[in-house]
Design a protein around this motif. Structure first.
Motif, PDB file in Angstrom:
ATOM      1  N   UNK A  31       0.836  -1.195   0.000  1.00  0.00           N
ATOM      2  CA  UNK A  31       0.000   0.000   0.000  1.00  0.00           C
ATOM      3  C   UNK A  31       0.876   1.253   0.000  1.00  0.00           C
ATOM      4  N   UNK A  32       0.230   2.408  -0.128  1.00  0.00           N
ATOM      5  CA  UNK A  32       0.917   3.696  -0.218  1.00  0.00           C
ATOM      6  C   UNK A  32       0.593   4.529   1.014  1.00  0.00           C
ATOM      7  N   UNK A  33       1.587   5.237   1.534  1.00  0.00           N
ATOM      8  CA  UNK A  33       1.375   6.229   2.589  1.00  0.00           C
ATOM      9  C   UNK A  33       1.837   7.565   2.025  1.00  0.00           C
ATOM     10  N   UNK A  34       0.964   8.571   2.107  1.00  0.00           N
ATOM     11  CA  UNK A  34       1.345   9.914   1.680  1.00  0.00           C
ATOM     12  C   UNK A  34       1.417  10.815   2.904  1.00  0.00           C
ATOM     13  N   UNK A  35       2.518  11.566   2.988  1.00  0.00           N
ATOM     14  CA  UNK A  35       2.777  12.426   4.130  1.00  0.00           C
ATOM     15  C   UNK A  35       2.475  13.870   3.769  1.00  0.00           C
ATOM     16  N   UNK A  36       2.023  14.635   4.776  1.00  0.00           N
ATOM     17  CA  UNK A  36       1.661  16.011   4.498  1.00  0.00           C
ATOM     18  C   UNK A  36       1.790  16.923   5.692  1.00  0.00           C
ATOM     19  N   UNK A  37       1.459  18.190   5.418  1.00  0.00           N
ATOM     20  CA  UNK A  37       1.422  19.228   6.451  1.00  0.00           C
ATOM     21  C   UNK A  37       0.215  20.115   6.177  1.00  0.00           C
ATOM     22  N   UNK A  38       0.164  21.276   6.801  1.00  0.00           N
ATOM     23  CA  UNK A  38      -0.992  22.159   6.652  1.00  0.00           C
ATOM     24  C   UNK A  38      -1.190  22.609   5.206  1.00  0.00           C
ATOM     25  N   UNK A  39      -0.138  22.608   4.411  1.00  0.00           N
ATOM     26  CA  UNK A  39      -0.227  23.039   3.019  1.00  0.00           C
ATOM     27  C   UNK A  39      -0.669  21.929   2.073  1.00  0.00           C
TER      28      UNK A  39
END
Length: 161
Positions: free
Chosen positions: A104-112
Motif C-alpha cells: 500500500x501507499x502512505x502519503x505524508x503532508x502538512x498544513x499546506x
C-alpha cells in the motif's frame, strides 16, 4: 467489460526492494524536478498491477518522462486517481493506519497539503516500514519521518479488460 485481476503485493514489494536505493533506467529520474517519490510509488504499483490507464490527463500511465499522466509523478494526482478510479488499472480506498498492508501507499503532508509518497514494505506490531525515492529509503520506519499528517491508501485491486 472490466474484469478484476487482483493486486500482486509480492511483486510490488520485490520491485520496491530492488529499486528503492537505485533507479530503474526504464523511467526518468524526477529527483531534480520536484522529487521522484511518486514516480517510484507508481513503479511499485505498476509492478503489482501490470495495467496502466491510458485515459488522457486523468488516467495513470508512463510511456516516457514526456508522455505520462500527472498521476504517475504527482502526490495529489496519484491520490485522486487511485481513490477515484472506476476504470482500468489499480484502485484504492483511504484507510486508517491499522488497515494498511505491505504494498500500500502512505502519503505524508502538512498544513499546506500532501507532499511525499512512500510504499509500505513491512508492518510489525510496533512500526510501519516504507521504501521511497527522493530521500532514498528501504525499510525506513514511518515514524522516523517528520510530518503533520499521513493518509494510507489501501490498494483493493486492479481492473483490466
Amino acid at each position: 467489460m472490466l474484469k478484476e485481476t487482483g493486486y500482486r503485493r509480492k511483486d510490488a514489494l520485490l520491485y520496491a526492494k530492488q529499486w528503492a536505493l537505485s533507479r530503474n533506467p526504464r523511467y526518468l529520474d524526477f529527483e531534480n524536478m520536484g522529487g521522484d517519490c511518486t514516480n517510484f510509488a507508481s513503479q511499485c504499483i505498476y509492478a503489482g498491477s501490470g495495467v496502466m490507464n491510458y485515459t488522457p490527463t486523468t488516467g495513470w500511465y508512463y510511456n516516457s518522462g514526456w508522455d505520462r499522466t500527472p498521476s504517475w509523478t504527482g502526490v495529489e494526482y496519484l491520490y485522486k486517481f487511485l481513490v477515484g478510479n472506476k476504470s482500468v488499472g489499480p484502485y484504492a480506498v483511504e484507510t486508517e493506519e491499522a488497515g494498511a498492508q505491505p504494498g500500500d501507499i502512505v502519503q505524508l503532508g502538512n498544513a499546506d497539503g500532501f507532499y511525499h509518497s512512500t510504499v509500505i514494505v513491512y508492518v510489525s506490531p510496533e512500526h510501519i516500514f516504507v521504501a521511497a525515492h527522493t530521500y532514498d529509503a528501504y525499510m525506513r520506519p514511518l515514524d522516523s519521518y517528520i510530518y503533520e499528517k499521513a493518509r494510507f491508501l489501501h490498494i483493493q485491486g486492479v481492473h483490466s479488460w
